[in-house]
Motif scaffolding. Structure first.
Motif, PDB file in Angstrom:
ATOM      1  N   LEU A   1     -14.535 -10.659   0.236  1.00  0.00           N
ATOM      2  CA  LEU A   1     -14.930  -9.249   0.144  1.00  0.00           C
ATOM      3  C   LEU A   1     -15.933  -9.005  -0.979  1.00  0.00           C
ATOM      4  O   LEU A   1     -16.617  -7.978  -0.993  1.00  0.00           O
ATOM      5  CB  LEU A   1     -13.701  -8.354  -0.043  1.00  0.00           C
ATOM      6  N   THR A   2     -16.060  -9.940  -1.909  1.00  0.00           N
ATOM      7  CA  THR A   2     -17.068  -9.796  -2.973  1.00  0.00           C
ATOM      8  C   THR A   2     -18.483  -9.863  -2.407  1.00  0.00           C
ATOM      9  O   THR A   2     -19.431  -9.465  -3.078  1.00  0.00           O
ATOM     10  CB  THR A   2     -16.899 -10.878  -4.068  1.00  0.00           C
ATOM     11  N   GLU A   3     -18.623 -10.349  -1.182  1.00  0.00           N
ATOM     12  CA  GLU A   3     -19.935 -10.388  -0.527  1.00  0.00           C
ATOM     13  C   GLU A   3     -20.316  -9.013   0.024  1.00  0.00           C
ATOM     14  O   GLU A   3     -21.495  -8.720   0.196  1.00  0.00           O
ATOM     15  CB  GLU A   3     -19.931 -11.430   0.584  1.00  0.00           C
ATOM     16  N   ASP A   4     -19.318  -8.177   0.312  1.00  0.00           N
ATOM     17  CA  ASP A   4     -19.558  -6.860   0.904  1.00  0.00           C
ATOM     18  C   ASP A   4     -19.460  -5.704  -0.096  1.00  0.00           C
ATOM     19  O   ASP A   4     -19.977  -4.623   0.158  1.00  0.00           O
ATOM     20  CB  ASP A   4     -18.552  -6.608   2.036  1.00  0.00           C
ATOM     21  N   PHE A   5     -18.752  -5.944  -1.199  1.00  0.00           N
ATOM     22  CA  PHE A   5     -18.548  -4.905  -2.214  1.00  0.00           C
ATOM     23  C   PHE A   5     -18.987  -5.466  -3.566  1.00  0.00           C
ATOM     24  O   PHE A   5     -18.762  -6.628  -3.858  1.00  0.00           O
ATOM     25  CB  PHE A   5     -17.073  -4.509  -2.303  1.00  0.00           C
ATOM     26  N   SER A   6     -19.592  -4.644  -4.399  1.00  0.00           N
ATOM     27  CA  SER A   6     -20.031  -5.063  -5.741  1.00  0.00           C
ATOM     28  C   SER A   6     -18.876  -4.909  -6.719  1.00  0.00           C
ATOM     29  O   SER A   6     -18.798  -3.936  -7.470  1.00  0.00           O
ATOM     30  CB  SER A   6     -21.226  -4.215  -6.186  1.00  0.00           C
TER      31      SER A   6
ATOM     32  N   LEU B   1     -10.813  -0.322  -0.599  1.00  0.00           N
ATOM     33  CA  LEU B   1     -12.036  -0.309  -1.412  1.00  0.00           C
ATOM     34  C   LEU B   1     -13.012   0.768  -0.943  1.00  0.00           C
ATOM     35  O   LEU B   1     -13.659   1.431  -1.757  1.00  0.00           O
ATOM     36  CB  LEU B   1     -12.710  -1.681  -1.375  1.00  0.00           C
ATOM     37  N   SER B   2     -13.108   0.948   0.355  1.00  0.00           N
ATOM     38  CA  SER B   2     -14.026   1.952   0.917  1.00  0.00           C
ATOM     39  C   SER B   2     -13.640   3.366   0.519  1.00  0.00           C
ATOM     40  O   SER B   2     -14.488   4.259   0.482  1.00  0.00           O
ATOM     41  CB  SER B   2     -14.065   1.842   2.441  1.00  0.00           C
TER      42      SER B   2
ATOM     43  N   PHE C   1       0.840  -1.196   0.000  1.00  0.00           N
ATOM     44  CA  PHE C   1       0.000   0.000   0.000  1.00  0.00           C
ATOM     45  C   PHE C   1       0.879   1.251   0.000  1.00  0.00           C
ATOM     46  O   PHE C   1       2.015   1.219   0.469  1.00  0.00           O
ATOM     47  CB  PHE C   1      -0.889   0.022   1.247  1.00  0.00           C
ATOM     48  N   PHE C   2       0.358   2.341  -0.509  1.00  0.00           N
ATOM     49  CA  PHE C   2       1.068   3.611  -0.419  1.00  0.00           C
ATOM     50  C   PHE C   2       0.056   4.725  -0.168  1.00  0.00           C
ATOM     51  O   PHE C   2      -1.122   4.589  -0.486  1.00  0.00           O
ATOM     52  CB  PHE C   2       1.929   3.885  -1.662  1.00  0.00           C
ATOM     53  N   LYS C   3       0.545   5.825   0.401  1.00  0.00           N
ATOM     54  CA  LYS C   3      -0.314   6.969   0.720  1.00  0.00           C
ATOM     55  C   LYS C   3      -0.919   7.526  -0.564  1.00  0.00           C
ATOM     56  O   LYS C   3      -0.218   7.757  -1.549  1.00  0.00           O
ATOM     57  CB  LYS C   3       0.519   8.038   1.429  1.00  0.00           C
ATOM     58  N   GLY C   4      -2.216   7.715  -0.566  1.00  0.00           N
ATOM     59  CA  GLY C   4      -2.896   8.267  -1.727  1.00  0.00           C
ATOM     60  C   GLY C   4      -3.249   7.230  -2.778  1.00  0.00           C
ATOM     61  O   GLY C   4      -3.627   7.581  -3.896  1.00  0.00           O
ATOM     62  N   GLU C   5      -3.148   5.952  -2.433  1.00  0.00           N
ATOM     63  CA  GLU C   5      -3.390   4.902  -3.425  1.00  0.00           C
ATOM     64  C   GLU C   5      -4.828   4.902  -3.944  1.00  0.00           C
ATOM     65  O   GLU C   5      -5.057   4.714  -5.140  1.00  0.00           O
ATOM     66  CB  GLU C   5      -3.038   3.529  -2.850  1.00  0.00           C
ATOM     67  N   ALA C   6      -5.791   5.104  -3.079  1.00  0.00           N
ATOM     68  CA  ALA C   6      -7.192   5.120  -3.523  1.00  0.00           C
ATOM     69  C   ALA C   6      -7.412   6.236  -4.543  1.00  0.00           C
ATOM     70  O   ALA C   6      -8.102   6.042  -5.550  1.00  0.00           O
ATOM     71  CB  ALA C   6      -8.140   5.280  -2.339  1.00  0.00           C
ATOM     72  N   ASP C   7      -6.801   7.400  -4.316  1.00  0.00           N
ATOM     73  CA  ASP C   7      -6.918   8.505  -5.269  1.00  0.00           C
ATOM     74  C   ASP C   7      -6.250   8.157  -6.594  1.00  0.00           C
ATOM     75  O   ASP C   7      -6.760   8.480  -7.664  1.00  0.00           O
ATOM     76  CB  ASP C   7      -6.304   9.783  -4.694  1.00  0.00           C
ATOM     77  N   ALA C   8      -5.089   7.487  -6.522  1.00  0.00           N
ATOM     78  CA  ALA C   8      -4.382   7.084  -7.742  1.00  0.00           C
ATOM     79  C   ALA C   8      -5.208   6.084  -8.536  1.00  0.00           C
ATOM     80  O   ALA C   8      -5.329   6.189  -9.770  1.00  0.00           O
ATOM     81  CB  ALA C   8      -3.020   6.486  -7.382  1.00  0.00           C
ATOM     82  N   ILE C   9      -5.802   5.115  -7.860  1.00  0.00           N
ATOM     83  CA  ILE C   9      -6.641   4.117  -8.527  1.00  0.00           C
ATOM     84  C   ILE C   9      -7.844   4.799  -9.179  1.00  0.00           C
ATOM     85  O   ILE C   9      -8.202   4.507 -10.324  1.00  0.00           O
ATOM     86  CB  ILE C   9      -7.078   3.028  -7.527  1.00  0.00           C
ATOM     87  N   THR C  10      -8.455   5.721  -8.461  1.00  0.00           N
ATOM     88  CA  THR C  10      -9.602   6.459  -8.992  1.00  0.00           C
ATOM     89  C   THR C  10      -9.209   7.224 -10.253  1.00  0.00           C
ATOM     90  O   THR C  10      -9.904   7.166 -11.268  1.00  0.00           O
ATOM     91  CB  THR C  10     -10.150   7.424  -7.925  1.00  0.00           C
TER      92      THR C  10
END
Length: 195
Positions: free
Chosen positions: A65-70, A46-47, A11-20
């Protein structure tokens, strides 16, 4: 030709933003591959990604996690070689030989690697000659369900298109620099060839 990104293993800081940014910029799918991660760490990542993008995300681990996220699907590999019994979504898997490609009827697509010398794994060299790839393509073994992985850079996409790969998966080239400007430049360089 499909364009897929694969996360760095850590993981790295800002990864969710990079993926987005990458998914909104042109990636068709993003594979989350973090072999040493905990389920709750993946759930947290994912959140932090907009829900509208979850259908473009594929998991390599923690299939529960596929049960909690689409999510868009799961990816089978050496750590997780079997589809969960009740799972009905998209399934992909990793292949490392031409022979393995003759057994992909039960999946949606697969990665064949390493096509070129790996960028992210130093010393992990190409496993296929150009002749082997052309032969497999002419026999219909390399087709729209087979995606090239390993050493993929924007400049070698035309060759992969000629061979007949249905897509490419990018890891090392994508994450050489995680600044937003560099990621925008990388996705622009890649999408010019696959659109």
């Amino acid at each position: 030709m499909k364009l897929i990104g694969i996360t760095q293993p850590t993981f790295f800081k800002g990864e969710a933003d990079a993926i987005t940014l990458l998914l909104e910029g042109g990636l068709d799918l993003l594979h989350i591959r973090k072999p040493e991660s905990l389920s709750e760490d993946i759930a947290s990542l994912l959140s932090d990604i907009p829900t509208c993008l979850h259908a473009q995300i594929i998991l390599h681990d923690h299939f529960e996690l596929t049960e909690d996220f689409s999510l868009g699907g799961i990816h089978l590999n050496r750590r997780n070689p079997v589809r969960p019994l009740k799972y009905q979504g998209s399934v992909s898997r990793s292949c490392h030989s031409i022979e393995e490609l003759t057994h992909i009827d039960d999946i949606d697509y697969c990665f064949l690697s390493p096509i070129f010398d790996s960028i992210s794994k130093k010393g992990y060299s190409s496993a296929f000659s150009t002749k082997e790839l052309i032969d497999a393509s002419q026999k219909g073994i390399i087709n729209s369900k087979v995606y090239a992985l390993g050493g993929i850079r924007a400049e070698n996409i035309p060759f992969l298109q000629e061979i007949g790969f249905g897509g490419i998966a990018v890891l090392g080239y994508l994450w050489e620099d995680v600044s937003s400007q560099a990621l925008k430049r990388r996705i622009k360089d890649l999408t010019q060839f696959v659109r």
